[in-house]
Each structure stands twice: as structure tokens, then as C-alpha cells.
Write a protein that holds these residues in place. Structure first.
Motif, PDB file in Angstrom:
ATOM      1  N   ILE A 242     -57.463  43.760  18.612  1.00 22.50           N
ATOM      2  CA  ILE A 242     -57.104  42.878  17.511  1.00 22.50           C
ATOM      3  C   ILE A 242     -57.334  43.510  16.147  1.00 22.50           C
ATOM      4  N   PHE A 243     -58.481  44.096  15.921  1.00 20.74           N
ATOM      5  CA  PHE A 243     -58.792  44.606  14.587  1.00 20.74           C
ATOM      6  C   PHE A 243     -57.846  45.717  14.128  1.00 20.74           C
ATOM      7  N   PRO A 244     -57.636  46.782  14.908  1.00 23.71           N
ATOM      8  CA  PRO A 244     -56.706  47.820  14.435  1.00 23.71           C
ATOM      9  C   PRO A 244     -55.269  47.317  14.287  1.00 23.71           C
ATOM     10  N   THR A 245     -54.854  46.457  15.193  1.00 27.09           N
ATOM     11  CA  THR A 245     -53.488  45.931  15.113  1.00 27.09           C
ATOM     12  C   THR A 245     -53.316  45.071  13.866  1.00 27.09           C
ATOM     13  N   THR A 246     -54.299  44.256  13.566  1.00 31.80           N
ATOM     14  CA  THR A 246     -54.236  43.411  12.380  1.00 31.80           C
ATOM     15  C   THR A 246     -54.205  44.259  11.113  1.00 31.80           C
ATOM     16  N   VAL A 247     -55.062  45.262  11.046  1.00 33.90           N
ATOM     17  CA  VAL A 247     -55.084  46.139   9.873  1.00 33.90           C
ATOM     18  C   VAL A 247     -53.745  46.855   9.717  1.00 33.90           C
ATOM     19  N   ALA A 248     -53.211  47.378  10.811  1.00 32.25           N
ATOM     20  CA  ALA A 248     -51.920  48.079  10.743  1.00 32.25           C
ATOM     21  C   ALA A 248     -50.812  47.147  10.266  1.00 32.25           C
ATOM     22  N   PHE A 249     -50.796  45.914  10.761  1.00 31.43           N
ATOM     23  CA  PHE A 249     -49.748  44.990  10.343  1.00 31.43           C
ATOM     24  C   PHE A 249     -49.903  44.606   8.875  1.00 31.43           C
ATOM     25  N   ILE A 250     -51.120  44.374   8.431  1.00 30.28           N
ATOM     26  CA  ILE A 250     -51.333  44.012   7.022  1.00 30.28           C
ATOM     27  C   ILE A 250     -50.926  45.163   6.107  1.00 30.28           C
ATOM     28  N   VAL A 251     -51.250  46.390   6.495  1.00 27.22           N
ATOM     29  CA  VAL A 251     -50.832  47.553   5.700  1.00 27.22           C
ATOM     30  C   VAL A 251     -49.311  47.643   5.666  1.00 27.22           C
ATOM     31  N   TRP A 252     -48.667  47.457   6.795  1.00 26.26           N
ATOM     32  CA  TRP A 252     -47.202  47.494   6.880  1.00 26.26           C
ATOM     33  C   TRP A 252     -46.589  46.414   5.997  1.00 26.26           C
ATOM     34  N   TYR A 253     -47.133  45.204   6.042  1.00 26.77           N
ATOM     35  CA  TYR A 253     -46.628  44.102   5.228  1.00 26.77           C
ATOM     36  C   TYR A 253     -46.870  44.376   3.742  1.00 26.77           C
ATOM     37  N   ALA A 254     -48.063  44.866   3.402  1.00 32.13           N
ATOM     38  CA  ALA A 254     -48.374  45.170   2.001  1.00 32.13           C
ATOM     39  C   ALA A 254     -47.456  46.267   1.471  1.00 32.13           C
ATOM     40  N   LEU A 255     -47.149  47.247   2.302  1.00 33.25           N
ATOM     41  CA  LEU A 255     -46.213  48.299   1.893  1.00 33.25           C
ATOM     42  C   LEU A 255     -44.857  47.699   1.548  1.00 33.25           C
ATOM     43  N   TYR A 256     -44.395  46.803   2.376  1.00 34.28           N
ATOM     44  CA  TYR A 256     -43.115  46.128   2.119  1.00 34.28           C
ATOM     45  C   TYR A 256     -43.153  45.360   0.802  1.00 34.28           C
ATOM     46  N   VAL A 257     -44.213  44.620   0.572  1.00 31.55           N
ATOM     47  CA  VAL A 257     -44.331  43.834  -0.660  1.00 31.55           C
ATOM     48  C   VAL A 257     -44.425  44.752  -1.866  1.00 31.55           C
ATOM     49  N   LEU A 258     -45.256  45.795  -1.780  1.00 33.30           N
ATOM     50  CA  LEU A 258     -45.416  46.709  -2.913  1.00 33.30           C
ATOM     51  C   LEU A 258     -44.129  47.464  -3.222  1.00 33.30           C
ATOM     52  N   LEU A 259     -43.448  47.915  -2.188  1.00 28.29           N
ATOM     53  CA  LEU A 259     -42.167  48.591  -2.421  1.00 28.29           C
ATOM     54  C   LEU A 259     -41.153  47.642  -3.045  1.00 28.29           C
ATOM     55  N   SER A 260     -41.152  46.407  -2.613  1.00 28.20           N
ATOM     56  CA  SER A 260     -40.234  45.418  -3.175  1.00 28.20           C
ATOM     57  C   SER A 260     -40.531  45.157  -4.653  1.00 28.20           C
ATOM     58  N   ALA A 261     -41.803  45.202  -5.004  1.00 26.14           N
ATOM     59  CA  ALA A 261     -42.199  44.911  -6.379  1.00 26.14           C
ATOM     60  C   ALA A 261     -42.085  46.130  -7.296  1.00 26.14           C
ATOM     61  N   TYR A 262     -42.445  47.313  -6.793  1.00 30.48           N
ATOM     62  CA  TYR A 262     -42.562  48.480  -7.674  1.00 30.48           C
ATOM     63  C   TYR A 262     -41.573  49.607  -7.389  1.00 30.48           C
ATOM     64  N   ALA A 263     -40.852  49.563  -6.313  1.00 25.40           N
ATOM     65  CA  ALA A 263     -39.887  50.618  -5.993  1.00 25.40           C
ATOM     66  C   ALA A 263     -38.511  49.983  -5.801  1.00 25.40           C
ATOM     67  N   ARG A 264     -38.106  49.233  -6.787  1.00 28.61           N
ATOM     68  CA  ARG A 264     -36.842  48.496  -6.681  1.00 28.61           C
ATOM     69  C   ARG A 264     -35.645  49.419  -6.454  1.00 28.61           C
ATOM     70  N   ASP A 265     -35.648  50.567  -7.114  1.00 29.75           N
ATOM     71  CA  ASP A 265     -34.519  51.488  -6.935  1.00 29.75           C
ATOM     72  C   ASP A 265     -34.432  51.980  -5.494  1.00 29.75           C
ATOM     73  N   PHE A 266     -35.583  52.309  -4.907  1.00 31.89           N
ATOM     74  CA  PHE A 266     -35.597  52.748  -3.521  1.00 31.89           C
ATOM     75  C   PHE A 266     -35.142  51.627  -2.597  1.00 31.89           C
ATOM     76  N   MET A 267     -35.670  50.442  -2.805  1.00 29.98           N
ATOM     77  CA  MET A 267     -35.333  49.313  -1.935  1.00 29.98           C
ATOM     78  C   MET A 267     -33.865  48.903  -2.085  1.00 29.98           C
ATOM     79  N   ALA A 268     -33.257  49.224  -3.217  1.00 27.39           N
ATOM     80  CA  ALA A 268     -31.866  48.847  -3.460  1.00 27.39           C
ATOM     81  C   ALA A 268     -30.856  49.851  -2.895  1.00 27.39           C
ATOM     82  N   VAL A 269     -31.346  50.957  -2.353  1.00 24.54           N
ATOM     83  CA  VAL A 269     -30.434  51.969  -1.793  1.00 24.54           C
ATOM     84  C   VAL A 269     -29.638  51.339  -0.656  1.00 24.54           C
TER      85      VAL A 269
END
Length: 118
Positions: free
Chosen positions: A28-55
Motif C-alpha cells: 500500500i505505501f509505495p503504491t500510494t506514494v507512486a500514484f500521488i507523485v504521478w497525479y501531482a506530476l499531471y497537475v503540475l504539468l497542467s499548471a506550469y507546462a501549458r505549452d508541453f501539455m498543449a502539444v
């Protein structure tokens, strides 16, 4: 009902229950951490890497849409993998504990004087 409460406390103190909790946490612990990191990456890229996400990848399908869909895919993969892991690693231990609880005494290292051997 105090006698049945004592049975549950014996199970909680048993080595088998400790092993079950260890195996659950090991997944549970490693899987939860991995998923939260994956989700945070998605949110951060959506907020701060708009040009990349718009490709655009194919037609009107862009990187943001693919990443968003992959959030769903990863959720279902984690659920599927956990189901398999639980069936193989957790359920047999839980079934043994349940059978022990139903049949009577639970042997704990704390209650034995010969190092846990019956």
C-alpha cells in the motif's frame, strides 16, 4: 462477549497478524506514494507546462488529454494489481487467521515460554 474480545486481541498480538499487516503495508505505501507523485506530476504539468501539455499528438488529442486518460488507466491497473496481490499474498494469511479465530486459541510469541513453539 469479553471472551470473544480477548480472542481478537490474541489475534492482533499474533505473529501471523503482524505478517499480514507487514505485507499489506509493503504494497500500500509505495503504491500510494507512486500514484500521488504521478497525479501531482499531471497537475503540475497542467499548471506550469501549458505549452508541453498543449502539444497535439493526433488530431485534437494533446498531451494533457493523454495524461488525463492515463490517470484512469493507472487507477484501474493499480486496483487490478492489488486484487491479484491480495489474492496471492494477503487472503491466505487472512483466511488462516480467520480459521484460527473460529477454531479457538491463537498462539502468540508473548504467551508461549518456549520461543513460540507449541
Amino acid at each position: 462477549m469479553p471472551a470473544s474480545a480477548e480472542k481478537y486481541l490474541e489475534v492482533q498480538r499474533s505473529e501471523e497478524f503482524a505478517q499480514l499487516r507487514h505485507r499489506l503495508r509493503r504494497y500500500i505505501f509505495p503504491t500510494t506514494v507512486a500514484f500521488i507523485v504521478w497525479y501531482a506530476l499531471y497537475v503540475l504539468l497542467s499548471a506550469y507546462a501549458r505549452d508541453f501539455m498543449a502539444v497535439k499528438l493526433i488530431g485534437n488529442v494533446n498531451v494533457a488529454l493523454v495524461f488525463g486518460l492515463l490517470q484512469f488507466v493507472s487507477t484501474f491497473l493499480i486496483a487490478w494489481h492489488y486484487s491479484r496481490y491480495a489474492a496471492k499474498e494477503l487472503d491466505p494469511l487472512a483466511d488462516d487467521l480467520h480459521a484460527t479465530l473460529e477454531n479457538g486459541a491463537v498462539e502468540t510469541a508473548a504467551t508461549t515460554t518456549d520461543g513460540g513453539k507449541a
